[in-house]
Write a protein that holds these residues in place. Structure first.
Motif, PDB file in Angstrom:
ATOM      1  N   SER A 346       0.874  -1.169   0.000  1.00  0.00           N
ATOM      2  CA  SER A 346       0.000   0.000   0.000  1.00  0.00           C
ATOM      3  C   SER A 346       0.912   1.219   0.000  1.00  0.00           C
ATOM      4  CB  SER A 346      -0.887   0.004   1.252  1.00  0.00           C
ATOM      5  OG  SER A 346      -0.076   0.129   2.403  1.00  0.00           O
ATOM      6  N   HIS A 349       2.718   1.455   3.572  1.00  0.00           N
ATOM      7  CA  HIS A 349       2.908   0.065   3.953  1.00  0.00           C
ATOM      8  C   HIS A 349       3.031  -0.103   5.471  1.00  0.00           C
ATOM      9  CE1 HIS A 349       4.489  -4.018   2.985  1.00  0.00           C
ATOM     10  NE2 HIS A 349       5.050  -3.882   4.170  1.00  0.00           N
ATOM     11  N   GLU A 352      -3.607  -0.213   4.872  1.00  0.00           N
ATOM     12  CA  GLU A 352      -4.395   0.029   3.665  1.00  0.00           C
ATOM     13  C   GLU A 352      -4.733   1.506   3.611  1.00  0.00           C
ATOM     14  OE1 GLU A 352      -5.224  -0.792   0.423  1.00  0.00           O
ATOM     15  OE2 GLU A 352      -4.576  -2.595   1.511  1.00  0.00           O
ATOM     16  N   ARG A 353      -4.063   2.246   2.735  1.00  0.00           N
ATOM     17  CA  ARG A 353      -4.331   3.679   2.719  1.00  0.00           C
ATOM     18  C   ARG A 353      -3.923   4.214   1.355  1.00  0.00           C
ATOM     19  NH1 ARG A 353      -2.906   8.254   6.169  1.00  0.00           N
ATOM     20  NH2 ARG A 353      -3.409  10.001   4.801  1.00  0.00           N
ATOM     21  N   THR A 354      -4.826   4.940   0.708  1.00  0.00           N
ATOM     22  CA  THR A 354      -4.491   5.548  -0.571  1.00  0.00           C
ATOM     23  C   THR A 354      -4.238   7.021  -0.349  1.00  0.00           C
ATOM     24  OG1 THR A 354      -5.863   3.949  -1.716  1.00  0.00           O
ATOM     25  CG2 THR A 354      -5.260   5.915  -2.948  1.00  0.00           C
ATOM     26  N   GLU A 362       0.594   4.842  -6.833  1.00  0.00           N
ATOM     27  CA  GLU A 362      -0.518   3.888  -6.907  1.00  0.00           C
ATOM     28  C   GLU A 362      -0.199   2.759  -7.874  1.00  0.00           C
ATOM     29  OE1 GLU A 362      -4.630   5.208  -7.037  1.00  0.00           O
ATOM     30  OE2 GLU A 362      -3.993   7.212  -6.391  1.00  0.00           O
TER      31      GLU A 362
END
Ligand SMILES: *Cc1c(COP(=O)(O)O)cnc(C)c1O
Length: 385
Positions: A346, A349, A352-354, A362
């Protein structure tokens, strides 16, 4: 085996655990090996980063530019001090921060740039970012967690910015199970690093003991001649003492109570021993990377870029594959016949995060896997995966 002897000896002699002279010897040896004026040792790379933040005098309300493709513990170190991480995109040649995007993200509150050398590669925009920081009067922190020993113009990375940190966590270039060290060549920053270190506590006896048992656990599981058998015994004996690299608190952005520890003497002993082997291991990794480059050429897979004037250390060999090949990496067991690593899973890391505004990051999360450059001869191959 030598690390095992050190761990076993330390486990029998608790009186040596407070011997700060060993830690000082490790710091001097690392600094000399790295070509730095000064080094201060901590129990992890992230805690060494916290020392860097202190040494630069960054304050609550300041902003720092951080690549949107990193470990969550990096923005956490800033967050604990009330400093805002503004994320920049990466490039897909060396997976380092993109200089152009950094420039776009500078505001009146920006005080520093976190420059990252991933997978043991020297980042593509190294010179541009250093130049940009000079022009804009920003400090540069180098995250060399993957790149201990990587060189640019014959000088180890970490010596070009204002301050830098390295990690000796078990999936990194050298291995003390957990550990970190910060360096600087500036007299005033050096004094602040030392101040932070002198005020820090060493970890508890229980943690030191646990960490030493992890040396044994790794050895019997990954390196012992009869690891197929000994690994199971070691698991029974020491398995419940296994250390996790990032706690639940850290995943949720909460500072652990013990955070900010200086390095303990037995861990520094392991570090000294590892420094004796690091150049040899890095050379092996470079040889493995040559083989991966051929493998890529034969299969038309895009290789990472080794920038001019640089010598990487190739912690892992990153390649881009179609997303479905990252979701399930079992193909790699057949050809090339290795367990592929998947960090980073991610943008921050392992959580879970955008992070918005970082399209290349991405893409890397979806498509970048990494191939091992060292077998079961050094650290376990888990590499954070
Ligand atoms: C592992 C890592 C860190 C933190 O190092 P620790 O020793 O685990 O605290 C920082 N940055 C990057 C890019 C890393 O991979």
């Amino acid at each position: 085996m030598d690390d095992v002897v050190i761990a076993r000896t330390a486990l029998k002699d608790w009186s040596s655990w407070d011997d700060d002279s060993v830690v000082q010897e490790y710091e001097r040896t690392f600094a000399r090996w790295n070509g730095s004026v000064h080094a201060s040792a901590f129990m992890s790379g992230r805690e060494a980063l916290s020392a860097c933040i202190y040494a630069l005098g960054l304050k609550s309300g300041d902003e720092v530019i951080v690549p949107g493709y990193t470990c969550v513990v990096v923005p956490n170190a800033f967050h604990y001090e009330g400093i805002r991480s503004v994320y920049c995109d990466i490039e897909l040649e060396t997976f380092g921060p993109d200089a152009q995007d950094i420039e776009r993200k500078i505001t009146g509150k920006t005080r520093a740039i976190l420059l990252q050398h991933l997978y043991g590669l020297v980042c593509r925009d190294y010179l541009k970012i250093l130049e940009l920081a000079r022009k804009k009067n920003l400090r540069v922190i180098e995250d060399c967690a993957h790149a201990t020993g990587a060189k640019f113009d014959g000088i180890n990375v970490g010596n070009f910015g204002d301050v830098a940190f390295y990690s000796s966590e078990q999936s990194k270039v050298f291995n003390t199970i957990q550990g970190g060290i910060a360096v600087s060549n500036s007299e005033s920053i050096k004094e602040k690093l030392q101040e932070f270190r002198d005020e820090a506590k060493r970890p508890s006896d229980a943690l030191i003991e646990k960490q030493l048992y992890n040396v044994l656990l790794n050895y019997y599981k990954c390196k012992h001649r009869h690891r197929w058998l000994m690994g199971d015994f070691a698991e029974l004996l020491y398995g419940r003492r296994r250390l996790v690299s990032t706690t639940k608190d850290e995943e949720q952005g909460r500072r652990p109570a013990y955070y900010g520890r200086k390095m303990a003497a037995p861990i520094a002993k392991l570090g000294l021993n590892q420094l004796g082997k690091i150049d040899m291991y890095n050379e092996k990794r470079r040889q493995a990377a040559k083989r991966w480059a051929l493998w890529c050429d034969e299969r038309n897979v895009k290789k990472p870029t080794i920038i001019d004037r640089s010598i990487p250390v190739h912690l892992r060999y990153p390649v881009m594959v179609p997303p479905e090949k990252k979701t399930n990496t079992s193909w790699a067991l057949r050809d090339p016949g290795v367990t592929a690593g998947v960090w980073f899973v991610s943008q921050l890391h392992p959580i879970e995060r955008t992070v918005k505004g970082c399209p290349n990051a991405e893409t890397a999360v979806k498509q970048c896997i990494n191939l091992p450059c060292l077998g079961a001869t050094n650290a376990p191959n888990n590499a954070g995966a």
